[in-house]
Design a protein around this motif. Structure first.
Motif, PDB file in Angstrom:
ATOM      1  N   ILE A   1      34.028  18.960 -29.179  1.00 21.02           N
ATOM      2  CA  ILE A   1      34.261  17.664 -29.834  1.00 21.02           C
ATOM      3  C   ILE A   1      35.355  17.801 -30.884  1.00 21.02           C
ATOM      4  CG2 ILE A   1      33.200  15.842 -31.218  1.00 21.02           C
ATOM      5  CD1 ILE A   1      30.528  16.549 -29.950  1.00 21.02           C
ATOM      6  N   VAL A   2      35.260  18.856 -31.697  1.00 21.39           N
ATOM      7  CA  VAL A   2      36.275  19.102 -32.733  1.00 21.39           C
ATOM      8  C   VAL A   2      37.639  19.328 -32.097  1.00 21.39           C
ATOM      9  CG1 VAL A   2      36.966  20.639 -34.602  1.00 21.39           C
ATOM     10  CG2 VAL A   2      34.557  20.024 -34.330  1.00 21.39           C
ATOM     11  N   LEU A   3      37.673  20.130 -31.043  1.00 17.94           N
ATOM     12  CA  LEU A   3      38.943  20.409 -30.362  1.00 17.94           C
ATOM     13  C   LEU A   3      39.551  19.140 -29.770  1.00 17.94           C
ATOM     14  CD1 LEU A   3      41.032  22.435 -29.301  1.00 17.94           C
ATOM     15  CD2 LEU A   3      39.558  22.787 -27.305  1.00 17.94           C
ATOM     16  N   ALA A   4      38.715  18.306 -29.158  1.00 19.15           N
ATOM     17  CA  ALA A   4      39.214  17.061 -28.569  1.00 19.15           C
ATOM     18  C   ALA A   4      39.775  16.130 -29.650  1.00 19.15           C
ATOM     19  CB  ALA A   4      38.093  16.365 -27.803  1.00 19.15           C
ATOM     20  N   LEU A   5      39.102  16.039 -30.791  1.00 17.46           N
ATOM     21  CA  LEU A   5      39.598  15.200 -31.888  1.00 17.46           C
ATOM     22  C   LEU A   5      40.935  15.721 -32.426  1.00 17.46           C
ATOM     23  CD1 LEU A   5      36.244  14.610 -33.799  1.00 17.46           C
ATOM     24  CD2 LEU A   5      37.507  12.922 -32.465  1.00 17.46           C
TER      25      LEU A   5
ATOM     26  N   GLY B   1      37.679  24.760 -24.214  1.00 13.68           N
ATOM     27  CA  GLY B   1      38.830  23.941 -23.834  1.00 13.68           C
ATOM     28  C   GLY B   1      38.533  23.018 -22.678  1.00 13.68           C
ATOM     29  N   PHE B   2      37.882  23.544 -21.653  1.00 15.55           N
ATOM     30  CA  PHE B   2      37.584  22.717 -20.485  1.00 15.55           C
ATOM     31  C   PHE B   2      36.528  21.666 -20.807  1.00 15.55           C
ATOM     32  CE2 PHE B   2      36.120  21.817 -16.150  1.00 15.55           C
ATOM     33  CZ  PHE B   2      37.339  21.712 -15.492  1.00 15.55           C
ATOM     34  N   ALA B   3      35.552  22.015 -21.654  1.00 15.71           N
ATOM     35  CA  ALA B   3      34.521  21.050 -22.039  1.00 15.71           C
ATOM     36  C   ALA B   3      35.090  19.899 -22.850  1.00 15.71           C
ATOM     37  CB  ALA B   3      33.416  21.751 -22.828  1.00 15.71           C
ATOM     38  N   ALA B   4      36.212  20.130 -23.525  1.00 17.07           N
ATOM     39  CA  ALA B   4      36.826  19.078 -24.339  1.00 17.07           C
ATOM     40  C   ALA B   4      37.440  17.970 -23.495  1.00 17.07           C
ATOM     41  CB  ALA B   4      37.896  19.680 -25.252  1.00 17.07           C
ATOM     42  N   ILE B   5      37.644  18.214 -22.201  1.00 14.60           N
ATOM     43  CA  ILE B   5      38.271  17.206 -21.333  1.00 14.60           C
ATOM     44  C   ILE B   5      37.452  15.921 -21.307  1.00 14.60           C
ATOM     45  CG2 ILE B   5      38.869  16.670 -18.938  1.00 14.60           C
ATOM     46  CD1 ILE B   5      39.634  19.556 -18.556  1.00 14.60           C
ATOM     47  N   ILE B   6      36.140  16.047 -21.284  1.00 10.21           N
ATOM     48  CA  ILE B   6      35.266  14.864 -21.233  1.00 10.21           C
ATOM     49  C   ILE B   6      35.482  13.994 -22.467  1.00 10.21           C
ATOM     50  CG2 ILE B   6      32.866  14.091 -21.194  1.00 10.21           C
ATOM     51  CD1 ILE B   6      32.188  16.653 -19.686  1.00 10.21           C
ATOM     52  N   TYR B   7      35.565  14.625 -23.626  1.00  8.02           N
ATOM     53  CA  TYR B   7      35.746  13.867 -24.861  1.00  8.02           C
ATOM     54  C   TYR B   7      37.165  13.319 -24.981  1.00  8.02           C
ATOM     55  CZ  TYR B   7      31.433  16.344 -25.840  1.00  8.02           C
ATOM     56  OH  TYR B   7      30.158  16.845 -25.758  1.00  8.02           O
ATOM     57  N   LEU B   8      38.137  14.040 -24.459  1.00  6.20           N
ATOM     58  CA  LEU B   8      39.513  13.512 -24.439  1.00  6.20           C
ATOM     59  C   LEU B   8      39.606  12.281 -23.546  1.00  6.20           C
ATOM     60  CD1 LEU B   8      41.632  16.794 -24.267  1.00  6.20           C
ATOM     61  CD2 LEU B   8      41.642  15.109 -26.112  1.00  6.20           C
ATOM     62  N   ALA B   9      38.860  12.278 -22.445  1.00  6.65           N
ATOM     63  CA  ALA B   9      38.844  11.106 -21.571  1.00  6.65           C
ATOM     64  C   ALA B   9      38.234   9.903 -22.282  1.00  6.65           C
ATOM     65  CB  ALA B   9      38.068  11.420 -20.296  1.00  6.65           C
ATOM     66  N   ALA B  10      37.189  10.142 -23.070  1.00  6.62           N
ATOM     67  CA  ALA B  10      36.592   9.044 -23.837  1.00  6.62           C
ATOM     68  C   ALA B  10      37.544   8.545 -24.914  1.00  6.62           C
ATOM     69  CB  ALA B  10      35.281   9.506 -24.462  1.00  6.62           C
ATOM     70  N   LEU B  11      38.264   9.463 -25.558  1.00  2.00           N
ATOM     71  CA  LEU B  11      39.220   9.065 -26.596  1.00  2.00           C
ATOM     72  C   LEU B  11      40.412   8.312 -26.013  1.00  2.00           C
ATOM     73  CD1 LEU B  11      39.194  12.320 -28.747  1.00  2.00           C
ATOM     74  CD2 LEU B  11      38.344  10.075 -29.442  1.00  2.00           C
ATOM     75  N   ALA B  12      40.738   8.608 -24.750  1.00  2.00           N
ATOM     76  CA  ALA B  12      41.857   7.904 -24.109  1.00  2.00           C
ATOM     77  C   ALA B  12      41.556   6.426 -23.925  1.00  2.00           C
ATOM     78  CB  ALA B  12      42.172   8.549 -22.760  1.00  2.00           C
TER      79      ALA B  12
ATOM     80  N   ARG C   1      40.517   7.595 -39.957  1.00  2.00           N
ATOM     81  CA  ARG C   1      40.668   7.060 -38.596  1.00  2.00           C
ATOM     82  C   ARG C   1      39.793   7.817 -37.609  1.00  2.00           C
ATOM     83  NH1 ARG C   1      46.832   7.845 -38.224  1.00  2.00           N
ATOM     84  NH2 ARG C   1      46.417   7.640 -35.982  1.00  2.00           N
ATOM     85  N   VAL C   2      39.732   9.129 -37.770  1.00  2.00           N
ATOM     86  CA  VAL C   2      38.845   9.927 -36.910  1.00  2.00           C
ATOM     87  C   VAL C   2      37.391   9.551 -37.163  1.00  2.00           C
ATOM     88  CG1 VAL C   2      37.982  12.263 -36.487  1.00  2.00           C
ATOM     89  CG2 VAL C   2      40.435  11.864 -36.656  1.00  2.00           C
TER      90      VAL C   2
ATOM     91  N   ILE D   1      33.425   8.311 -29.089  1.00  2.00           N
ATOM     92  CA  ILE D   1      32.893   9.389 -28.250  1.00  2.00           C
ATOM     93  C   ILE D   1      31.401   9.626 -28.484  1.00  2.00           C
ATOM     94  CG2 ILE D   1      35.125  10.547 -28.190  1.00  2.00           C
ATOM     95  CD1 ILE D   1      34.055  12.556 -30.198  1.00  2.00           C
ATOM     96  N   LEU D   2      30.785   8.860 -29.378  1.00  2.00           N
ATOM     97  CA  LEU D   2      29.368   9.065 -29.681  1.00  2.00           C
ATOM     98  C   LEU D   2      28.468   8.882 -28.458  1.00  2.00           C
ATOM     99  CD1 LEU D   2      27.409   9.796 -31.924  1.00  2.00           C
ATOM    100  CD2 LEU D   2      27.206   7.354 -32.454  1.00  2.00           C
ATOM    101  N   PRO D   3      28.648   7.818 -27.641  1.00  2.00           N
ATOM    102  CA  PRO D   3      27.784   7.693 -26.447  1.00  2.00           C
ATOM    103  C   PRO D   3      27.905   8.880 -25.496  1.00  2.00           C
ATOM    104  CG  PRO D   3      28.931   5.630 -26.883  1.00  2.00           C
ATOM    105  CD  PRO D   3      29.537   6.649 -27.788  1.00  2.00           C
ATOM    106  N   VAL D   4      29.140   9.358 -25.290  1.00  2.00           N
ATOM    107  CA  VAL D   4      29.338  10.522 -24.418  1.00  2.00           C
ATOM    108  C   VAL D   4      28.689  11.751 -25.029  1.00  2.00           C
ATOM    109  CG1 VAL D   4      31.057  11.996 -23.323  1.00  2.00           C
ATOM    110  CG2 VAL D   4      31.478   9.556 -23.531  1.00  2.00           C
TER     111      VAL D   4
END
Length: 321
Positions: free
Chosen positions: A112-116, A195-206, A226-227, A235-238
């Motif tokens: 989550i931190v990495l995705a943010l 890194g790979f787990a952050a993809i899910i959260y990056l998709a939500a942030l997109a 803003r964060v 990204i809270l629901p995810v």
């Protein structure tokens, strides 16, 4: 009169039943392509997930391969009681729970931190480079990754011990030390999977509307605010769904990695339920006892999954079902 009333009562029911069949048949005819696409997935689960459950009764029998499942003697809860009374029970449970909670506490928030952090990068070129670097370890096999650990942490030729000696310390045999096993297991998993787990959260942030950030910038909000007020709620629901899945899988540690990292000297810390099932069920050919231990582990995971899902459902509007 009774027969007339019975016929009049049955009439609408029969019509409703026929209407439902016709409606279902019409839907099937209209969407048969979708059902054909769904069929391989259903067959996969039926053949490889549900049909093997037939063998769970081995846990309640004194299974002998020559007699088969139905021919083996029924012993009820004997193997479960034997496991609960085993001198290794508490050691195995403690190792599994401590390692699972340790991995969850460290490994769950880091993606989550990495995705943010990645989401806040302005330079797309630099962002793609960082993503490539942090995704790459995921594609290294577990066997290769454990081999890297043994090479880098070798007490005689390992790079880490060379640095320790360089600064005046004594070499440490990391892979043979029970106190180091859990830390090495968890942080090697963090390096490989964050890194790979952050993809899910990056998709939500997109999916966050850019106008929200633009309005926040116009109002003078800092990046941290803003964060805090835009990205995290997005990204809270995810995050809740991923947490439910992680807690529901709490007792299922990576068997291959734990087994590969296990040595006779660190076994007191590395012996978890998965490796214990392999040892007694496969190596010692105690099929019924191994099945009983594995079934116990699966039931604990199921209880955790249902419980955590109900708690999340009551506390928030996000849940698996």
């Amino acid at each position: 009169m009774a027969t007339i009333e019975q016929h009049t009562r049955k009439g609408p029911a029969l019509k409703t039943g026929r209407g439902r069949k016709r409606k279902w048949g019409t839907q099937l005819a209209r969407s048969w392509q979708l059902y054909v696409l769904l069929a391989p997935t259903l067959l996969y689960f039926l053949i490889f997930k549900y049909y093997p459950m037939y063998g769970l009764q081995i846990a309640f029998r004194d299974y002998l391969p020559g007699l088969g499942i139905w021919g083996s003697e029924w012993v009820g809860w004997h193997h479960f009681v034997r496991f609960f009374q085993s001198y290794q029970f508490w050691e195995i449970m403690e190792n599994t729970l401590v390692l699972s909670i340790y991995e969850l506490a460290v490994g769950f928030p880091l993606p989550i931190v990495l995705a943010l952090m990645l989401n806040m990068l302005i330079s797309h070129k630099y962002k793609r480079f960082i993503q490539t670097v942090v995704y790459a370890p995921h594609f290294i096999s577990v066997v290769v990754m454990v081999g890297i650990l043994f090479v880098f942490l070798s007490p005689s030729s390992g790079l880490i011990n060379h640095f320790i000696v360089l600064f005046g310390g004594s070499p440490i045999n990391f892979m043979a030390s029970p106190e180091w096993f859990k830390t090495l297991y968890v942080f090697s998993g963090v390096w490989q999977g964050t890194g790979f787990a952050a993809i899910i959260y990056l998709a939500a942030l997109a999916g966050v509307d850019p106008s929200l950030h633009e309005a926040a910038v116009m109002d003078g909000a800092s990046k941290f605010k803003r964060v805090l007020h835009i990205d995290i709620p997005a990204i809270l629901p995810v995050s809740v769904i991923m947490l439910i899945l992680a807690l529901g899988n709490l007792m299922n540690m990576g068997f291959e990695k734990a087994l590969l990292m296990q040595t006779p000297l660190n076994k007191e810390s590395s012996n978890i339920i998965a490796t214990y099932v392999y040892e007694v069920g496969i190596q010692q050919a105690q099929y019924s006892f191994g099945t009983a231990v594995g079934l116990f582990n699966s039931i604990i995971n199921l209880i955790l999954l249902v419980t955590v899902n109900q708690i999340a459902r009551r506390v928030s509007d996000n849940s698996l079902w």
